[in-house]
Design a protein around this motif. Structure first.
Motif, PDB file in Angstrom:
ATOM      1  N   GLY A   8       0.759  -1.049   0.067  1.00 29.91           N
ATOM      2  CA  GLY A   8       0.097  -0.082   0.288  1.00 29.91           C
ATOM      3  C   GLY A   8       0.872   1.254   0.207  1.00 29.91           C
ATOM      4  O   GLY A   8       1.928   1.332  -0.538  1.00 29.91           O
ATOM      5  N   GLY A   9       0.522   2.226   0.687  1.00 33.33           N
ATOM      6  CA  GLY A   9       1.102   3.443   0.644  1.00 33.33           C
ATOM      7  C   GLY A   9       0.982   4.194  -0.525  1.00 33.33           C
ATOM      8  O   GLY A   9       0.124   4.159  -1.495  1.00 33.33           O
ATOM      9  N   GLY A  10       2.104   5.393  -0.739  1.00 36.39           N
ATOM     10  CA  GLY A  10       1.847   6.070  -2.235  1.00 36.39           C
ATOM     11  C   GLY A  10       1.969   7.640  -1.952  1.00 36.39           C
ATOM     12  O   GLY A  10       2.275   7.817  -0.871  1.00 36.39           O
ATOM     13  N   LEU A  18      -5.438   6.896   2.011  1.00 37.28           N
ATOM     14  CA  LEU A  18      -4.254   5.678   1.962  1.00 37.28           C
ATOM     15  C   LEU A  18      -4.544   4.654   2.569  1.00 37.28           C
ATOM     16  O   LEU A  18      -5.177   4.894   3.668  1.00 37.28           O
ATOM     17  CB  LEU A  18      -2.923   6.195   1.711  1.00 37.28           C
ATOM     18  N   ARG A  19      -4.131   3.488   2.090  1.00 37.38           N
ATOM     19  CA  ARG A  19      -4.172   2.388   2.918  1.00 37.38           C
ATOM     20  C   ARG A  19      -2.758   1.669   2.880  1.00 37.38           C
ATOM     21  O   ARG A  19      -2.102   1.703   2.200  1.00 37.38           O
ATOM     22  CB  ARG A  19      -5.561   1.402   2.483  1.00 37.38           C
ATOM     23  N   VAL A  20      -2.283   1.154   4.303  1.00 38.26           N
ATOM     24  CA  VAL A  20      -1.034   0.330   4.325  1.00 38.26           C
ATOM     25  C   VAL A  20      -1.656  -0.823   4.885  1.00 38.26           C
ATOM     26  O   VAL A  20      -2.355  -0.977   5.852  1.00 38.26           O
ATOM     27  CB  VAL A  20       0.140   1.195   5.047  1.00 38.26           C
ATOM     28  N   SER A  21      -1.227  -1.962   4.302  1.00 37.73           N
ATOM     29  CA  SER A  21      -1.425  -3.391   4.992  1.00 37.73           C
ATOM     30  C   SER A  21      -0.246  -3.905   5.438  1.00 37.73           C
ATOM     31  O   SER A  21       0.828  -3.648   4.957  1.00 37.73           O
ATOM     32  CB  SER A  21      -2.120  -3.997   4.088  1.00 37.73           C
ATOM     33  N   CYS A  22      -0.373  -4.884   6.279  1.00 40.00           N
ATOM     34  CA  CYS A  22       0.828  -5.610   6.674  1.00 40.00           C
ATOM     35  C   CYS A  22       0.519  -7.345   6.872  1.00 40.00           C
ATOM     36  O   CYS A  22      -0.381  -7.166   7.596  1.00 40.00           O
ATOM     37  CB  CYS A  22       1.306  -5.036   8.079  1.00 40.00           C
ATOM     38  N   GLN A  79      -3.105  -7.033   8.928  1.00 42.66           N
ATOM     39  CA  GLN A  79      -3.644  -5.985   9.522  1.00 42.66           C
ATOM     40  C   GLN A  79      -3.419  -4.631   8.639  1.00 42.66           C
ATOM     41  O   GLN A  79      -2.428  -4.623   7.798  1.00 42.66           O
ATOM     42  CB  GLN A  79      -2.929  -5.570  10.969  1.00 42.66           C
ATOM     43  N   THR A  80      -4.729  -3.922   8.777  1.00 40.66           N
ATOM     44  CA  THR A  80      -4.669  -2.606   7.838  1.00 40.66           C
ATOM     45  C   THR A  80      -4.798  -1.338   8.601  1.00 40.66           C
ATOM     46  O   THR A  80      -5.679  -1.359   9.414  1.00 40.66           O
ATOM     47  CB  THR A  80      -5.811  -2.874   6.779  1.00 40.66           C
ATOM     48  N   LEU A  81      -4.207  -0.302   7.904  1.00 37.22           N
ATOM     49  CA  LEU A  81      -4.357   1.080   8.634  1.00 37.22           C
ATOM     50  C   LEU A  81      -5.154   1.840   7.332  1.00 37.22           C
ATOM     51  O   LEU A  81      -4.230   1.889   6.279  1.00 37.22           O
ATOM     52  CB  LEU A  81      -2.869   1.609   8.812  1.00 37.22           C
ATOM     53  N   LEU A  82      -5.967   2.256   7.778  1.00 37.40           N
ATOM     54  CA  LEU A  82      -7.009   3.122   6.692  1.00 37.40           C
ATOM     55  C   LEU A  82      -6.564   4.645   7.067  1.00 37.40           C
ATOM     56  O   LEU A  82      -7.015   4.907   8.300  1.00 37.40           O
ATOM     57  CB  LEU A  82      -8.283   2.785   6.707  1.00 37.40           C
ATOM     58  N   MET A  83      -6.252   5.416   6.451  1.00 38.94           N
ATOM     59  CA  MET A  83      -5.788   6.572   6.737  1.00 38.94           C
ATOM     60  C   MET A  83      -6.723   7.653   5.850  1.00 38.94           C
ATOM     61  O   MET A  83      -6.466   7.656   4.425  1.00 38.94           O
ATOM     62  CB  MET A  83      -4.228   6.982   6.236  1.00 38.94           C
ATOM     63  N   ASN A  84      -7.424   8.516   6.408  1.00 44.67           N
ATOM     64  CA  ASN A  84      -8.382   9.482   6.091  1.00 44.67           C
ATOM     65  C   ASN A  84      -8.087  10.877   6.399  1.00 44.67           C
ATOM     66  O   ASN A  84      -7.335  11.131   7.261  1.00 44.67           O
ATOM     67  CB  ASN A  84      -9.828   9.084   6.284  1.00 44.67           C
ATOM     68  N   GLN A 121       6.706   3.984   2.001  1.00 40.78           N
ATOM     69  CA  GLN A 121       6.261   5.439   1.826  1.00 40.78           C
ATOM     70  C   GLN A 121       5.070   5.902   1.763  1.00 40.78           C
ATOM     71  O   GLN A 121       4.351   5.279   1.077  1.00 40.78           O
ATOM     72  CB  GLN A 121       7.391   5.949   1.102  1.00 40.78           C
ATOM     73  N   VAL A 122       4.681   6.975   2.655  1.00 41.28           N
ATOM     74  CA  VAL A 122       3.532   7.792   2.448  1.00 41.28           C
ATOM     75  C   VAL A 122       3.851   9.121   2.256  1.00 41.28           C
ATOM     76  O   VAL A 122       4.512   9.659   3.259  1.00 41.28           O
ATOM     77  CB  VAL A 122       2.481   7.580   3.683  1.00 41.28           C
ATOM     78  N   THR A 123       3.371   9.828   1.259  1.00 40.46           N
ATOM     79  CA  THR A 123       3.703  11.168   0.929  1.00 40.46           C
ATOM     80  C   THR A 123       2.258  11.763   0.731  1.00 40.46           C
ATOM     81  O   THR A 123       1.673  11.460  -0.208  1.00 40.46           O
ATOM     82  CB  THR A 123       4.512  11.262  -0.433  1.00 40.46           C
TER      83      THR A 123
END
Length: 126
Positions: A8-10, A18-22, A79-84, A121-123
């Motif tokens: 994920g990320g970007g 964005l979403r990051v998963s692990c 596990q997933t982190l959803l970032m709004n 990376q998250v930008t």
């Protein structure tokens, strides 16, 4: 050997999501705490959120409360982190973490996690 595989990320504009998963591979413990840290250039590593696999209890840093949501899928060991409503200050390298047993509640500390991912990376641009 325990391994964390992040995805994920970007990049996104401020206000976006964005979403990051692990994926927590080879983690054989009956329960574990897993979560995310982030680090921006020139800044200290910051605990973002964590979740206990046993009952999905969660905890967040004040800076991301009401904007980020962490979840866990036991069957997929993911596990997933959803970032709004992302802000430029959310930018940085995000690291997945895990450790056996319950999370340490009230604080998200680097020393409580012995397994770390390589980072993603998250930008967020203004």
């Amino acid at each position: 050997e325990e391994e964390l595989v992040e995805s994920g990320g970007g990049s996104v504009l401020a206000g976006g999501s964005l979403r990051v998963s692990c994926v927590v591979l080879e983690y054989t413990y009956s329960s574990y705490c897993t979560g995310w840290f982030r680090q921006a250039p020139g800044k200290e590593r910051e605990g973002v959120a964590h979740i206990w696999s046993y009952n999905n209890r969660t905890e967040y840093a004040d800076s991301v409360k009401a904007r980020f949501t962490i979840s866990h899928d036991s069957a997929k060991r993911t596990q997933t982190l959803l970032m709004n409503n992302l802000k430029p200050e959310d930018s940085g390298m995000y690291y997945c973490v895990a450790d056996s047993g319950s999370c340490r509640w009230g604080v998200i500390r680097t020393q409580d996690f012995h397994t770390w991912g390589h980072g993603i990376q998250v930008t967020v641009s203004s």
